[in-house]
Design an enzyme around this catalytic site. Structure first.
Site, short mmCIF file in Angstrom:
data_model
loop_
_atom_site.label_atom_id
_atom_site.label_comp_id
_atom_site.label_asym_id
_atom_site.label_seq_id
_atom_site.Cartn_x
_atom_site.Cartn_y
_atom_site.Cartn_z
N LYS A 199 0.55 -1.22 -0.01
CA LYS A 199 0.02 0.05 -0.07
C LYS A 199 0.91 1.20 0.08
O LYS A 199 2.14 1.23 0.13
CB LYS A 199 -0.87 -0.12 1.16
CG LYS A 199 -1.81 -1.31 1.06
CD LYS A 199 -2.78 -1.07 2.41
CE LYS A 199 -3.83 -2.36 2.37
NZ LYS A 199 -4.68 -2.37 3.55
N TYR A 257 -12.23 -2.63 -3.24
CA TYR A 257 -12.74 -2.73 -1.73
C TYR A 257 -14.45 -2.75 -1.87
O TYR A 257 -14.85 -2.11 -0.99
CB TYR A 257 -12.33 -1.62 -0.91
CG TYR A 257 -10.73 -1.82 -0.62
CD1 TYR A 257 -10.65 -3.02 0.33
CD2 TYR A 257 -9.90 -0.84 -0.65
CE1 TYR A 257 -9.23 -3.24 0.66
CE2 TYR A 257 -8.56 -1.12 -0.29
CZ TYR A 257 -8.45 -2.42 0.35
OH TYR A 257 -6.96 -2.59 0.83
N ASN A 275 -1.80 -0.12 7.09
CA ASN A 275 -1.34 -1.31 7.53
C ASN A 275 -0.56 -2.00 6.51
O ASN A 275 -0.43 -3.30 6.31
CB ASN A 275 -2.69 -2.41 7.99
CG ASN A 275 -3.47 -2.44 7.08
OD1 ASN A 275 -3.31 -2.15 5.89
ND2 ASN A 275 -4.69 -3.33 7.25
N HIS A 292 -1.68 -5.34 1.68
CA HIS A 292 -2.80 -6.05 1.13
C HIS A 292 -2.92 -7.44 0.66
O HIS A 292 -1.98 -7.67 0.00
CB HIS A 292 -3.71 -5.35 0.07
CG HIS A 292 -4.92 -6.21 -0.39
ND1 HIS A 292 -6.18 -6.31 0.10
CD2 HIS A 292 -4.70 -7.02 -1.36
CE1 HIS A 292 -6.85 -7.19 -0.40
NE2 HIS A 292 -6.50 -7.31 -1.54
N GLU A 323 -9.41 -10.07 -7.92
CA GLU A 323 -8.49 -8.75 -7.65
C GLU A 323 -7.31 -8.77 -8.76
O GLU A 323 -6.92 -7.59 -9.22
CB GLU A 323 -7.83 -8.94 -6.37
CG GLU A 323 -8.84 -8.69 -5.40
CD GLU A 323 -8.38 -8.94 -3.96
OE1 GLU A 323 -7.18 -9.16 -3.64
OE2 GLU A 323 -9.42 -8.91 -2.93
#
Ligand code: DAT
Ligand code: MG
Length: 149
Positions: free
Chosen positions: A9, A49, A112, A115, A126
């Site tokens: 990310k 998402y 975080n 992913h 994805e």
């Protein structure tokens, strides 16, 4: 072989964690079959998402995930979907075990670092958001006979 979608990310890229994360997957024995650096469009982020659209944290998530370049990757190998989730650790870095990527590098659920797809079906969905079929490379690695029985 099973494939999964992994994405470093924007915070992971900014914090110079790209090499470390790729190194962990390489050393574990997974095979990199596709990789690119890209800035997510709002459309891609919403599709990625989609299960979280409408949740209170969604606007923040959308802003964060489109705030800078990400490293999109496809990794292949035995049980790679669940193994990648274990290597990443729990969603909230404060609950993620030390030794996991989020446990070692994260502090906040909204930053975080990484992913990883949560099922084989999610992985396929994805991968299709970020890669065309001809952007994945199928190749042999001679080391595989030392990794797989
Ligand atoms: P994961 O990324 O472990 O699959 P998820 O699919 O539940 O977790 O959520 C996707 C991302 O959304 C997650 O990595 C961080 C963010 N997120 C989830 N729950 C959140 C919350 N309660 N507050 C803020 N951000 C959250
Ligand atoms: Mg998820």
């Amino acid at each position: 072989m099973e494939q999964t979608y992994v994405m470093i990310k924007p915070d992971g890229v900014q914090r110079n964690l790209v090499g470390d994360v790729i190194g962990r997957f390489e050393k574990k024995g997974y095979k990199l079959v596709a990789i690119k650096l890209l800035l997510l469009t709002e459309e891609q982020a919403k599709e990625h998402y989609r299960e979280h659209v409408g949740k209170p944290f969604f606007p923040g998530l959308l802003g964060y995930i489109t705030s800078g370049p990400v490293v999109a990757m496809v990794w292949a190998g035995k049980d790679v979907v669940s193994a990648a989730r274990k290597m990443m650790g729990k969603t909230n870095p404060l609950e993620a075990e030390p030794g996991t990527i989020r446990g070692d590098y994260g502090l906040d659920i909204g930053r975080n670092v990484i992913h990883g797809a949560d099922s084989v079906e999610s992985a396929q969905r994805e991968i299709a958001i970020y890669f065309k079929e001809d952007e994945s490379t199928s190749y042999e690695k001679t080391i595989e006979e030392w990794q797989y029985e």
